[in-house]
Design a protein around this motif. Structure first.
Motif, PDB file in Angstrom:
ATOM      1  N   UNK A 184       0.850  -1.203   0.000  1.00  0.00           N
ATOM      2  CA  UNK A 184       0.000   0.000   0.000  1.00  0.00           C
ATOM      3  C   UNK A 184       0.883   1.250   0.000  1.00  0.00           C
ATOM      4  N   UNK A 185       0.640   2.117  -0.947  1.00  0.00           N
ATOM      5  CA  UNK A 185       1.398   3.364  -0.991  1.00  0.00           C
ATOM      6  C   UNK A 185       0.488   4.527  -0.618  1.00  0.00           C
TER       7      UNK A 185
ATOM      8  N   UNK B   1       9.536   4.211   4.255  1.00  0.00           N
ATOM      9  CA  UNK B   1       8.496   3.324   4.774  1.00  0.00           C
ATOM     10  C   UNK B   1       8.398   3.503   6.276  1.00  0.00           C
ATOM     11  N   UNK B   2       7.183   3.369   6.766  1.00  0.00           N
ATOM     12  CA  UNK B   2       6.927   3.536   8.183  1.00  0.00           C
ATOM     13  C   UNK B   2       5.855   2.535   8.580  1.00  0.00           C
ATOM     14  N   UNK B   3       6.161   1.710   9.568  1.00  0.00           N
ATOM     15  CA  UNK B   3       5.233   0.676  10.020  1.00  0.00           C
ATOM     16  C   UNK B   3       4.643  -0.120   8.848  1.00  0.00           C
ATOM     17  N   UNK B   4       5.529  -0.599   8.003  1.00  0.00           N
ATOM     18  CA  UNK B   4       5.142  -1.441   6.866  1.00  0.00           C
ATOM     19  C   UNK B   4       4.278  -0.748   5.823  1.00  0.00           C
ATOM     20  N   UNK B   5       4.212   0.564   5.891  1.00  0.00           N
ATOM     21  CA  UNK B   5       3.509   1.309   4.844  1.00  0.00           C
ATOM     22  C   UNK B   5       4.551   2.087   4.065  1.00  0.00           C
ATOM     23  N   UNK B   6       4.308   2.234   2.763  1.00  0.00           N
ATOM     24  CA  UNK B   6       5.194   3.099   1.994  1.00  0.00           C
ATOM     25  C   UNK B   6       4.565   4.490   1.928  1.00  0.00           C
ATOM     26  N   UNK B   7       5.315   5.460   2.419  1.00  0.00           N
ATOM     27  CA  UNK B   7       4.834   6.837   2.344  1.00  0.00           C
ATOM     28  C   UNK B   7       5.562   7.521   1.210  1.00  0.00           C
ATOM     29  N   UNK B   8       4.787   7.996   0.255  1.00  0.00           N
ATOM     30  CA  UNK B   8       5.382   8.653  -0.903  1.00  0.00           C
ATOM     31  C   UNK B   8       5.147  10.162  -0.758  1.00  0.00           C
ATOM     32  N   UNK B   9       6.228  10.900  -0.442  1.00  0.00           N
ATOM     33  CA  UNK B   9       6.074  12.337  -0.190  1.00  0.00           C
ATOM     34  C   UNK B   9       6.316  13.152  -1.450  1.00  0.00           C
ATOM     35  N   UNK B  10       5.565  14.222  -1.593  1.00  0.00           N
ATOM     36  CA  UNK B  10       5.767  15.133  -2.720  1.00  0.00           C
ATOM     37  C   UNK B  10       5.952  16.538  -2.150  1.00  0.00           C
ATOM     38  N   UNK B  11       7.152  17.084  -2.348  1.00  0.00           N
ATOM     39  CA  UNK B  11       7.441  18.445  -1.893  1.00  0.00           C
ATOM     40  C   UNK B  11       7.094  19.393  -3.032  1.00  0.00           C
TER      41      UNK B  11
ATOM     42  N   UNK C 250       8.146  12.110  14.310  1.00  0.00           N
ATOM     43  CA  UNK C 250       7.514  10.781  14.468  1.00  0.00           C
ATOM     44  C   UNK C 250       6.016  10.943  14.636  1.00  0.00           C
ATOM     45  N   UNK C 251       5.628  11.945  15.415  1.00  0.00           N
ATOM     46  CA  UNK C 251       4.199  12.187  15.607  1.00  0.00           C
ATOM     47  C   UNK C 251       3.521  12.472  14.261  1.00  0.00           C
ATOM     48  N   UNK C 252       4.237  13.187  13.406  1.00  0.00           N
ATOM     49  CA  UNK C 252       3.681  13.497  12.090  1.00  0.00           C
ATOM     50  C   UNK C 252       3.461  12.223  11.283  1.00  0.00           C
ATOM     51  N   UNK C 253       4.439  11.322  11.330  1.00  0.00           N
ATOM     52  CA  UNK C 253       4.300  10.043  10.628  1.00  0.00           C
ATOM     53  C   UNK C 253       3.043   9.312  11.112  1.00  0.00           C
ATOM     54  N   UNK C 254       2.897   9.255  12.436  1.00  0.00           N
ATOM     55  CA  UNK C 254       1.725   8.588  13.017  1.00  0.00           C
ATOM     56  C   UNK C 254       0.440   9.244  12.534  1.00  0.00           C
ATOM     57  N   UNK C 255       0.438  10.571  12.565  1.00  0.00           N
ATOM     58  CA  UNK C 255      -0.764  11.299  12.176  1.00  0.00           C
ATOM     59  C   UNK C 255      -1.118  11.037  10.712  1.00  0.00           C
ATOM     60  N   UNK C 256      -0.077  10.899   9.879  1.00  0.00           N
ATOM     61  CA  UNK C 256      -0.346  10.619   8.470  1.00  0.00           C
ATOM     62  C   UNK C 256      -1.082   9.278   8.331  1.00  0.00           C
ATOM     63  N   UNK C 257      -0.568   8.271   9.028  1.00  0.00           N
ATOM     64  CA  UNK C 257      -1.218   6.952   8.968  1.00  0.00           C
ATOM     65  C   UNK C 257      -2.649   7.031   9.477  1.00  0.00           C
ATOM     66  N   UNK C 258      -2.824   7.700  10.624  1.00  0.00           N
ATOM     67  CA  UNK C 258      -4.160   7.779  11.210  1.00  0.00           C
ATOM     68  C   UNK C 258      -5.124   8.512  10.283  1.00  0.00           C
ATOM     69  N   UNK C 259      -4.653   9.598   9.681  1.00  0.00           N
ATOM     70  CA  UNK C 259      -5.529  10.381   8.802  1.00  0.00           C
ATOM     71  C   UNK C 259      -5.892   9.592   7.558  1.00  0.00           C
ATOM     72  N   UNK C 260      -4.932   8.796   7.101  1.00  0.00           N
ATOM     73  CA  UNK C 260      -5.195   7.998   5.911  1.00  0.00           C
ATOM     74  C   UNK C 260      -6.264   6.954   6.213  1.00  0.00           C
ATOM     75  N   UNK C 261      -6.156   6.339   7.413  1.00  0.00           N
ATOM     76  CA  UNK C 261      -7.101   5.285   7.759  1.00  0.00           C
ATOM     77  C   UNK C 261      -8.483   5.850   8.043  1.00  0.00           C
TER      78      UNK C 261
END
Ligand SMILES: Nc1nc2c(ncn2[C@@H]2O[C@H](COP(=O)(O)OP(=O)(O)OP(=O)(O)O)[C@@H](O)[C@H]2O)c(=O)[nH]1
Ligand SMILES: [Mg+2]
Lengths: 155, 634
Positions: free
Chosen positions: B1-2, B45-55, B152-163
């Motif tokens: 999952x990306x 990748x973070x917690x088995x998810x691939x995070x694809x960032x676009x600046x 790290x909190x931001x990474x977590x928040x990204x996952x939570x917001x996605x879910x």
């Protein structure tokens, strides 16, 4: 008054903006009716100038600042050359050490109450003086409220 | 999952710094608005998810006007990411929150990040996170790209917001505007985000007008009091922002900082510009002096190595002449290039660069340019490709093209080795002075060209400039070192690729058909064949051939010279010819990389051709003048 004419050091409130190509960007930065803008300083030859909008500092050319109609905020310090005769409290003086010493000898010093007379001379606690346009421009004042309604007494 | 995550926000709030922290990249970061001009992508990748960032490039409003702003708007509109991070500067959150409110209209999953929280803390600015969250109805993360706080909190928040998507609609703009918005929605195709576009249409956005259905005439549907409505919308947003901040932010009275005192001097009405030129002089002097001992040492080392190997067989000749002498002659100047980037790094990281734009703006009036383009051109001292790219931040198309076309006259760092070599031969006793004169000439030639191009190629009016002046930041040694390495390593790569290949080709042209006498070589034939063109300038065939090879990249001039004479030390040039040569090299032709950038940034072949023709003619004329005047004087 146009923003391009507002004196340096003053805080002004936007009244109206004439539409142009850059208005969307200005709106995004917060240049809008009712918002306060501080005039910070000018580049060589008076143009462009720096302004503070909220906490961002922006540079605007006079040709753009002309499109913005403003009025001075009530509590904004203005140079003595910019105000009508009356009583004022000196907020700050923008000049070098020596000029400051000379002014303070006349009784023009931060916090002092001074009166601008009709002939553009200044009445202070020490007397009545003609300080000249160049120096008047550097003395920033705000209008007096009740606290200075009594006469300025000569020391 | 990306999961795709877009980073947007006002210019200079630290989007790229966050991006670098999040994906471990080293993208270009600097303390002036408009650094990033294209979308840059990176994954982690973070917690088995691939995070694809676009600046993305920074902007103040989604009503984009300049090219870089349009990149961001188009990205959000046409390829919306799974999660959108709006980066807000904690030191001036108002404008960032305005953009946040605008972004929320796009119906995306949004996270608001208050960055540079370290600076806010130092200035006793405090945010109440939970009340921000309850008023803005999006997750809030306080971060610092410098200390790493909140990452790290931001990474977590990204996952939570996605879910658990959150797509709040926040503002009601009142009956007058809302009814217009509802009315306008019918004018757009279903595939678009109708509410967003009709709101933009009420704001008078040109782009929204372009997206109207084919049969809708903008003039017939738009209200007459549009600019009033646009102001009402913007005021509604700012009132909301100010209300939220009144409740959720506390700050103490700001005291005058030492930085403000320094700024008073740097941007002073009278002494500001002299200080700028003094600093420039210091920077170029530093480039020259700081690297000098090292340059000498490396030169001697390579010389020893060539002698050791000798050039008796074809193989040893290729190694010692083609590779060590050819490439080494360029490499030995690399310390100078690094020194220049060190100085430029301090200028870019401290926040001084945009102040120069402010100071020089008035002087640019007469060239029909702005201080902003002056600042863009300064970047060209590093590499002309940077300034051609950075020109995207210029709003006015005419100004952008003019800036692109004059960029090659800013003396880039690739020309440093050439100047230093020639100066060392012809002006051994006035090296620093001659070096600085070349830079002054470069500025003069750039200004002259802007004038000429504005007169002939593009005619235009003077243009507006709205530019943010970021707060000063103390450039940390590690930041400047990263900057220096990032920019300087490009030259090491070049030395290993294009310069190496070119040196070997030059060696082949020298070695054949007659290895014993260079006068009979192919290189000599080429040079002699074209020498008649340069006869008025007094150039030898060696110079002519070197100039031809150097049109690919300027450093190859050094490499060719070194091979023609069997080492830099053996070259002879009289001062007049040397001056004419340096003036010619200053302008004669943009390198291939710059030409390619000019082509892609203007999207036409016309401009690279104009650039080549113009630069060849102007530098020929100037070099000719120098040689005539020189011969009269000497
Ligand atoms: N103190 C501090 N400085 C920061 C922080 N984040 C970024 N900076 C500095 O802010 C400046 C701008 O950073 P960038 O990452 O280039 O900003 P950007 O938003 O990508 O800017 P543009 O690409 O121009 O829109 C640089 O000088 C950074 O070193 C932070 O969290 N704390
Ligand atoms: Mg960036």
């Amino acid at each position: 008054m146009k923003l391009s004419e507002a004196p340096i050091g003053a805080q002004v409130e936007v009244l109206h903006i004439e539409e142009s190509d850059i208005t969307p960007r200005l709106r995004g930065i917060g240049v809008l009716p009712g918002i306060k803008i501080e005039v910070l300083k000018s580049a060589p030859m008076g143009d462009p100038r720096m302004y503070r909008v909220f906490n961002k500092v922006i540079s605007l050319r006079s040709s753009e600042a002309e499109l913005i109609e403003v009025q001075t905020s009530e509590d904004s310090p203005l140079p003595l050359t910019f105000v009508s005769p009356g009583k004022y409290r000196v907020e700050h003086i923008e000049c070098g050490r020596i000029a400051w010493m000379n002014l303070s000898r006349l009784g023009i010093i931060e916090g002092a109450i001074v009166q601008l007379l009709d002939d553009r001379r200044v009445k202070t606690a020490n007397g009545v003086y003609d300080v000249g346009f160049g120096k008047l421009r550097k003395i920033y004042v705000i209008p007096c409220k009740q606290e200075c309604n009594h006469e300025i007494k000569n020391a | 999952m990306v999961i795709t995550v877009g980073l947007i926000g006002n210019p200079n709030v630290g989007k790229t710094s966050l991006f670098n922290k999040l994906v471990g990249a080293r993208q270009y970061v600097a303390n002036w608005p408009g650094v990033t001009v294209t979308r840059v992508e990176g994954a982690t990748s973070y917690k088995e998810q691939t995070l694809h960032f676009i600046d993305l490039p920074g902007l103040y409003t989604l009503s984009a006007t300049s090219l870089d702003e349009k990149v961001t708007r188009d990205f959000l509109l046409y390829s919306p990411p799974n999660v959108t991070i709006v980066v807000i500067d904690s030191m001036s959150p108002e404008q960032g929150m305005y953009l946040l409110l605008e972004t929320l209209e796009l119906n995306l999953n949004v996270i608001a990040v208050f960055n540079a929280i370290d600076e806010a803390k130092k200035n006793s600015i405090k945010f109440d996170k939970s009340s921000l969250e309850s008023y803005l109805r999006v997750p809030i993360v306080l971060t610092s790209a410098h200390t790493g706080e909140g990452i790290t909190e931001l990474m977590e928040t990204i996952l939570a917001t996605f879910r658990k998507p959150n797509r709040p609609k926040l503002l009601d703009y009142g009956p007058e505007i809302e009814s217009k918005v509802a009315e306008f929605e019918q004018y757009f195709e279903d595939k678009y985000n109708k509410r967003f576009l009709s709101l933009k249409l009420v704001e008078g956005d040109k782009f929204a007008m372009e997206l109207l259905k084919k049969d809708v005439e903008p003039t017939s549907v738009l209200p007459s009091n549009m600019s009033d409505l646009a102001i009402k919308i913007a005021k509604r947003r700012y009132e909301y922002v100010m209300n939220v901040l009144n409740r959720a932010m506390s700050k103490s009275e700001s005291a005058i900082t030492s930085m403000e005192a320094i700024d008073h001097v740097f941007t002073h009405k009278y002494i500001g510009i002299p200080i700028f030129f003094a600093l420039m002089y210091l920077a170029f002097n530093f480039t020259f002096k700081a690297s000098e001992p090292l340059v000498g040492l490396i030169e001697v080392g390579f010389q020893k190595l060539t002698d050791l190997i000798g050039s008796n067989s074809i193989f040893t000749s290729l190694i010692s002449q083609g590779i060590i002498n050819g490439v080494g002659s360029v490499i030995s100047f690399i310390p100078s290039i690094f020194a220049l980037f060190f100085a430029l790094g301090i200028m870019e990281e401290s926040g001084y660069l945009p102040r120069i734009a402010f100071l020089m703006d008035r002087a640019m009036y007469s060239l029909k340019l702005t201080g902003r383009s002056f600042m863009t051109l300064l970047l060209g001292f590093g590499c002309n490709v940077s300034s051609v790219m950075a020109a995207r931040g210029l709003t006015d198309e005419r100004e952008r093209v003019t800036t692109i076309l004059v960029s090659p006259f800013v003396s880039c760092s690739a020309r440093i080795p050439v100047y230093l070599m020639i100066i060392g031969i012809a002006f051994p006793n006035h090296r620093a002075e001659a070096f600085f004169v070349m830079y002054l000439l470069s500025i003069a030639l750039t200004a002259l060209s802007a004038r000429i191009i504005n007169k002939i190629v593009m005619k235009g009016e003077s243009i507006p400039l709205v530019m943010e002046l970021p707060r000063y930041r103390f450039p940390s040694l590690s930041n400047v070192a990263t900057y220096m390495w990032n920019r300087g390593k490009h030259f090491l790569q070049k030395a290993g690729t294009i310069i190496l290949v070119a040196s070997v080709i030059v060696w082949v042209l020298i070695y054949f058909p007659d290895p014993t006498n260079i006068e009979n070589s192919f290189a000599a034939m080429i040079g002699k064949g074209l020498q008649f063109i340069f006869a008025p300038l007094g150039f030898q065939w060696q110079t002519v051939s070197a100039l031809i090879f150097g049109s690919v990249a300027k450093e190859i001039i050094v490499s060719s010279f070194a091979q023609f004479y069997g080492g830099v030390g053996n070259i002879v040039l009289d001062p007049v010819t040397a001056s004419a040569l340096m003036v010619f090299i200053l302008g004669y032709i943009p390198c291939f990389a710059t030409l390619a950038a000019i082509k892609s940034e203007t999207n036409s072949l016309k401009y690279p051709i104009i650039s080549v023709v113009y630069s060849l003619s102007i530098s020929y004329i100037l070099a000719f003048l120098v040689s005539i005047i020189g011969r009269v004087i000497v």
